[in-house]
Design a protein around this motif. Structure first.
Motif, PDB file in Angstrom:
ATOM      1  N   GLY A  18      25.994 -36.853  -8.956  1.00  0.00           N
ATOM      2  CA  GLY A  18      25.840 -36.767  -7.371  1.00  0.00           C
ATOM      3  C   GLY A  18      24.713 -36.366  -6.730  1.00  0.00           C
ATOM      4  O   GLY A  18      24.430 -36.975  -5.534  1.00  0.00           O
ATOM      5  N   VAL A  19      23.584 -35.909  -7.476  1.00  0.00           N
ATOM      6  CA  VAL A  19      22.383 -35.622  -6.822  1.00  0.00           C
ATOM      7  C   VAL A  19      21.726 -36.985  -6.881  1.00  0.00           C
ATOM      8  O   VAL A  19      21.006 -37.310  -5.926  1.00  0.00           O
ATOM      9  N   GLN A  20      21.739 -37.728  -8.124  1.00  0.00           N
ATOM     10  CA  GLN A  20      21.016 -38.897  -8.164  1.00  0.00           C
ATOM     11  C   GLN A  20      21.604 -40.035  -7.262  1.00  0.00           C
ATOM     12  O   GLN A  20      21.007 -40.884  -7.046  1.00  0.00           O
ATOM     13  N   SER A  21      22.751 -39.940  -6.748  1.00  0.00           N
ATOM     14  CA  SER A  21      23.489 -40.879  -5.885  1.00  0.00           C
ATOM     15  C   SER A  21      22.806 -40.735  -4.523  1.00  0.00           C
ATOM     16  O   SER A  21      22.910 -41.816  -3.706  1.00  0.00           O
ATOM     17  N   TRP A  22      22.112 -39.695  -4.386  1.00  0.00           N
ATOM     18  CA  TRP A  22      21.550 -39.439  -2.945  1.00  0.00           C
ATOM     19  C   TRP A  22      19.925 -39.824  -3.056  1.00  0.00           C
ATOM     20  O   TRP A  22      19.185 -39.792  -1.906  1.00  0.00           O
ATOM     21  N   TYR A  23      19.471 -40.533  -4.250  1.00  0.00           N
ATOM     22  CA  TYR A  23      18.103 -40.895  -4.165  1.00  0.00           C
ATOM     23  C   TYR A  23      17.628 -42.051  -3.031  1.00  0.00           C
ATOM     24  O   TYR A  23      16.994 -41.822  -2.323  1.00  0.00           O
ATOM     25  N   ASP A  24      18.370 -43.209  -3.169  1.00  0.00           N
ATOM     26  CA  ASP A  24      18.336 -44.100  -2.168  1.00  0.00           C
ATOM     27  C   ASP A  24      18.170 -43.689  -0.527  1.00  0.00           C
ATOM     28  O   ASP A  24      17.489 -44.070   0.017  1.00  0.00           O
ATOM     29  N   ALA A  83      12.096 -36.942 -11.274  1.00  0.00           N
ATOM     30  CA  ALA A  83      11.948 -38.278 -11.649  1.00  0.00           C
ATOM     31  C   ALA A  83      10.827 -39.084 -11.551  1.00  0.00           C
ATOM     32  O   ALA A  83      10.775 -40.318 -11.348  1.00  0.00           O
ATOM     33  N   ASN A  84       9.818 -38.258 -10.810  1.00  0.00           N
ATOM     34  CA  ASN A  84       8.546 -38.907 -10.575  1.00  0.00           C
ATOM     35  C   ASN A  84       8.710 -40.096  -9.354  1.00  0.00           C
ATOM     36  O   ASN A  84       7.890 -41.073  -9.330  1.00  0.00           O
ATOM     37  N   MET A  85       9.671 -39.742  -8.579  1.00  0.00           N
ATOM     38  CA  MET A  85       9.799 -40.861  -7.220  1.00  0.00           C
ATOM     39  C   MET A  85       8.971 -40.400  -6.056  1.00  0.00           C
ATOM     40  O   MET A  85       8.709 -41.255  -5.372  1.00  0.00           O
ATOM     41  N   ILE A  86       8.740 -39.154  -5.943  1.00  0.00           N
ATOM     42  CA  ILE A  86       7.584 -38.462  -5.098  1.00  0.00           C
ATOM     43  C   ILE A  86       6.784 -37.610  -5.578  1.00  0.00           C
ATOM     44  O   ILE A  86       6.806 -37.229  -6.720  1.00  0.00           O
ATOM     45  N   LEU A  87       5.861 -37.380  -4.706  1.00  0.00           N
ATOM     46  CA  LEU A  87       4.319 -36.486  -5.106  1.00  0.00           C
ATOM     47  C   LEU A  87       4.721 -35.223  -4.076  1.00  0.00           C
ATOM     48  O   LEU A  87       4.991 -35.522  -2.895  1.00  0.00           O
ATOM     49  N   MET A  88       4.352 -34.105  -4.698  1.00  0.00           N
ATOM     50  CA  MET A  88       4.425 -33.137  -3.967  1.00  0.00           C
ATOM     51  C   MET A  88       3.114 -32.317  -4.138  1.00  0.00           C
ATOM     52  O   MET A  88       2.819 -32.018  -5.319  1.00  0.00           O
ATOM     53  N   PHE A  89       2.360 -31.985  -3.074  1.00  0.00           N
ATOM     54  CA  PHE A  89       1.263 -31.184  -3.100  1.00  0.00           C
ATOM     55  C   PHE A  89       1.291 -29.958  -2.260  1.00  0.00           C
ATOM     56  O   PHE A  89       1.166 -30.207  -0.950  1.00  0.00           O
ATOM     57  N   GLY A  90       1.663 -28.804  -2.656  1.00  0.00           N
ATOM     58  CA  GLY A  90       1.896 -27.717  -1.978  1.00  0.00           C
ATOM     59  C   GLY A  90       3.349 -27.990  -1.092  1.00  0.00           C
ATOM     60  O   GLY A  90       4.338 -28.092  -2.050  1.00  0.00           O
ATOM     61  N   ARG A  91       3.300 -28.129   0.070  1.00  0.00           N
ATOM     62  CA  ARG A  91       4.583 -28.437   0.991  1.00  0.00           C
ATOM     63  C   ARG A  91       4.601 -29.617   1.571  1.00  0.00           C
ATOM     64  O   ARG A  91       5.616 -30.074   2.118  1.00  0.00           O
ATOM     65  N   PHE A  92       3.702 -30.648   1.053  1.00  0.00           N
ATOM     66  CA  PHE A  92       3.591 -32.163   1.731  1.00  0.00           C
ATOM     67  C   PHE A  92       4.177 -32.885   0.737  1.00  0.00           C
ATOM     68  O   PHE A  92       4.100 -32.506  -0.683  1.00  0.00           O
ATOM     69  N   ILE A  93       4.996 -34.076   1.045  1.00  0.00           N
ATOM     70  CA  ILE A  93       5.529 -34.751   0.251  1.00  0.00           C
ATOM     71  C   ILE A  93       5.193 -36.372   0.392  1.00  0.00           C
ATOM     72  O   ILE A  93       4.968 -36.620   1.726  1.00  0.00           O
ATOM     73  N   TRP A  94       4.861 -37.131  -0.589  1.00  0.00           N
ATOM     74  CA  TRP A  94       4.471 -38.321  -0.333  1.00  0.00           C
ATOM     75  C   TRP A  94       5.630 -39.138  -1.324  1.00  0.00           C
ATOM     76  O   TRP A  94       5.884 -38.779  -2.503  1.00  0.00           O
TER      77      TRP A  94
END
Length: 101
Positions: A18-24, A83-94
């Motif tokens: 269910g969680v992975q279905s929300w990736y896209d 899943a290494n699809m996003i990067l987080m540094f502190g509270r920021f997301i890329w």
């Protein structure tokens, strides 16, 4: 009184599916937010590579746009990070443009 036996839980693999279905949808939302940030940086002649979204903004957008709970949005973000699809540094997301995809 509600006991643990009264609460019906999904099996772990169903929860993960269910969680992975929300990736896209989540990544599309994040792309939209990052495009806005890049446009704002472009206006003030700054480097677009510095565009990032805060975790709180991302959760708020997921809850408003997709009508999911804040807890579930946090689960999606945590799963995207594992899943290494996003990067987080502190509270920021890329979005991860490297090997994870």
């Amino acid at each position: 009184m509600i006991t643990n036996k009264a609460i019906k839980k999904q099996p772990e693999h169903k929860h993960l599916q269910g969680v992975q279905s929300w990736y896209d949808p989540a990544l599309r939302t994040l792309n939209g937010l990052l495009d806005i940030r890049k446009a704002n940086l472009r206006k003030i002649n700054r480097d677009e590579a510095n565009a990032a979204v805060t975790r709180d903004e991302f959760i708020e957008m997921l809850t408003n746009e997709h009508r999911i709970s804040a807890w579930y949005a946090g689960e999606i973000i945590s799963s995207l990070l594992r899943a290494n699809m996003i990067l987080m540094f502190g509270r920021f997301i890329w979005i991860n443009q490297g090997e994870g995809q």
